[in-house]
Design an enzyme around this catalytic site. Structure first.
Site, PDB file in Angstrom:
ATOM      1  N   ASP A  12      25.411  74.489  33.342  1.00 41.89           N
ATOM      2  CA  ASP A  12      25.054  74.182  34.735  1.00 41.89           C
ATOM      3  C   ASP A  12      23.865  75.060  35.132  1.00 41.89           C
ATOM      4  O   ASP A  12      23.948  76.286  35.127  1.00 41.89           O
ATOM      5  CB  ASP A  12      26.254  74.463  35.646  1.00 41.89           C
ATOM      6  CG  ASP A  12      26.073  73.878  37.039  1.00 41.89           C
ATOM      7  OD1 ASP A  12      24.952  73.428  37.355  1.00 41.89           O
ATOM      8  OD2 ASP A  12      27.045  73.866  37.807  1.00 41.89           O
ATOM      9  N   ASP A 106      21.497  68.442  36.803  1.00 43.29           N
ATOM     10  CA  ASP A 106      21.487  69.857  36.398  1.00 43.29           C
ATOM     11  C   ASP A 106      22.762  70.288  35.684  1.00 43.29           C
ATOM     12  O   ASP A 106      23.054  71.473  35.585  1.00 43.29           O
ATOM     13  CB  ASP A 106      21.262  70.757  37.623  1.00 43.29           C
ATOM     14  CG  ASP A 106      22.314  70.538  38.705  1.00 43.29           C
ATOM     15  OD1 ASP A 106      23.179  69.661  38.547  1.00 43.29           O
ATOM     16  OD2 ASP A 106      22.262  71.259  39.728  1.00 43.29           O
ATOM     17  N   GLU A 107      23.514  69.314  35.162  1.00 43.09           N
ATOM     18  CA  GLU A 107      24.832  69.630  34.597  1.00 43.09           C
ATOM     19  C   GLU A 107      25.076  68.832  33.321  1.00 43.09           C
ATOM     20  O   GLU A 107      24.850  67.618  33.290  1.00 43.09           O
ATOM     21  CB  GLU A 107      25.899  69.311  35.648  1.00 43.09           C
ATOM     22  CG  GLU A 107      27.294  69.726  35.291  1.00 43.09           C
ATOM     23  CD  GLU A 107      28.263  69.383  36.404  1.00 43.09           C
ATOM     24  OE1 GLU A 107      29.430  69.792  36.292  1.00 43.09           O
ATOM     25  OE2 GLU A 107      27.881  68.697  37.386  1.00 43.09           O
TER      26      GLU A 107
END
Length: 390
Positions: A12, A106-107
């Site tokens: 993350d 973003d993960e």
């Protein structure tokens, strides 16, 4: 022969939008920075840790955030840059692991199961994290465990910019001391509901008979109980890159009229964007396909900032078409394809202009679902129809 132990890593990017802004504007490092919509009507997308000290957090109304931290530096956000850096990280992960899922911009989840025959999994994961930071300049946190939800929780505990491994057999040691609110998906209302029936920690859930939980909470009760025992899915949806949506049309007569071809391109783009929104997806890549009268077929693709908005997709589709179409040459078929699909999540909704546009497009989508898509069409298509009638 026993099955291989699952190893799931969760990555993350910390305060991703802010981190990108700090790369672009290093003079803002150490200052309270908020990325999001306007000061009056917007919401906070993300904020720096300096702003969090004042109580600012994601999804908070911007007006509230500015009251809590009036000295904060407010940035509207540069979505194209966020997409660019997201793709950088995606490309690195794709080159280093056998199977991964891009959960959001973003993960990421990575399935490293079976790699223990060749590598020390913990060491390999940490080296991958360090490589991402070195190549992109972005901070990233990581959790490693036997299940997706545990790895995500480990990542949350490792923040900011850290790594935490939960070894096999130690899941309960990690989970049980935690408050019930730490379980993914337990929000404020769910937390209050659980505490009202005496469930304050994950250990409380684990020590409650599953039948009791099912009676009080339904199917969710069993799901919570399984998680409290350290049991969770290790399966990834690794198809985000491979999945695509497309539409094409073959003309009854070969066409050379650029206005007509543009109109057909708009129609196909609208149709595919509608499918995209119905599936709650964003696209990061557009391909335009042209088949000429002699059956020579060419296509051109370009990556874009993740979106599902008609105006952005139409503009890019026309731009691609105009770059490689051989003007005057008769066209038999034209097509559009969206690939590199990703779940919508909150990625667009936190930006005022995109949120407003998306709401408008979804309202039109609802009309199409109720009355058929022929009822609603772009002005370009209408004007072409009138032009032909005249």
């Amino acid at each position: 022969m026993s099955a291989a132990k699952p190893y799931i890593a969760h990555f993350d990017l910390d305060s991703f939008f802010v981190s990108v802004e700090l790369l672009l504007h290093p003079e803002l490092k150490g200052k309270p920075v908020i990325v999001g919509g306007s000061a009056n009507r917007g919401v906070v997308s993300t904020c720096s840790y300096e702003a969090r000290k004042f109580g600012v957090h994601s999804a908070m109304p911007m007006a509230t955030a500015m009251k809590l931290c009036p000295q904060a530096i407010l940035l509207k956000g540069t979505y194209q840059q966020y997409s660019h850096y997201s793709k950088m990280v995606t490309d690195i992960i794709a080159s280093k692991v056998p199977l991964f899922q891009k959960a959001s911009i973003d993960e990421f989840y990575c399935d490293l199961s079976g790699m223990e025959r060749f590598f020390n999994i913990s060491q390999y994961t940490q080296q991958l994290r360090e490589f991402i930071m070195k190549e992109t300049g972005l901070p990233i946190s990581c959790g490693l465990s036997s299940a997706k939800f545990i790895s995500k929780m480990a990542t949350n505990e490792a923040k900011p910019n850290g790594f935490l491994e939960i070894k096999h057999g130690r899941e309960k040691d990690f989970l049980w001391p935690m408050g019930i609110e730490k379980i993914n998906g337990v929000g404020k209302q769910s937390e209050a509901r659980l505490k009202a029936i005496g469930l304050h920690t994950i250990k409380d859930v684990a020590q409650t008979p599953v039948e009791v939980l099912e009676k009080k909470l339904g199917k969710w009760g069993r799901d919570l109980w399984l998680k409290s025992q350290g049991i969770g899915s290790a399966e990834l949806d690794a198809q985000w890159i491979q999945k695509s949506m497309s539409h094409e049309t073959t003309f009854h007569e070969n066409q050379t009229d650029t206005d007509f071809l543009h109109t057909q391109l708009v129609r196909l783009t609208e149709k595919t964007a509608f499918d995209l929104r119905q599936d709650e997806k964003l696209t990061g890549c557009i391909t335009v396909k042209i088949r000429y009268a002699d059956f020579e077929t060419t296509s051109k693709q370009e990556t874009i900032g993740f979106t599902s908005l008609d105006d952005e997709l139409i503009r890019k589709a026309k731009e691609i078409f105009d770059k490689f179409y051989q003007r005057g040459r008769a066209v038999r078929l034209i097509g559009i394809r969206f690939s590199q699909l990703m779940d919508t999540g909150m990625q667009m909704n936190l930006f005022n202009d995109q949120h407003t546009k998306l709401s408008l497009y979804k309202a039109v989508d609802d009309i199409k679902n109720r009355f058929g898509d022929k009822l609603v069409s772009k002005a370009a298509a209408q004007s072409l129809k009138k032009k032909k009638e005249n």
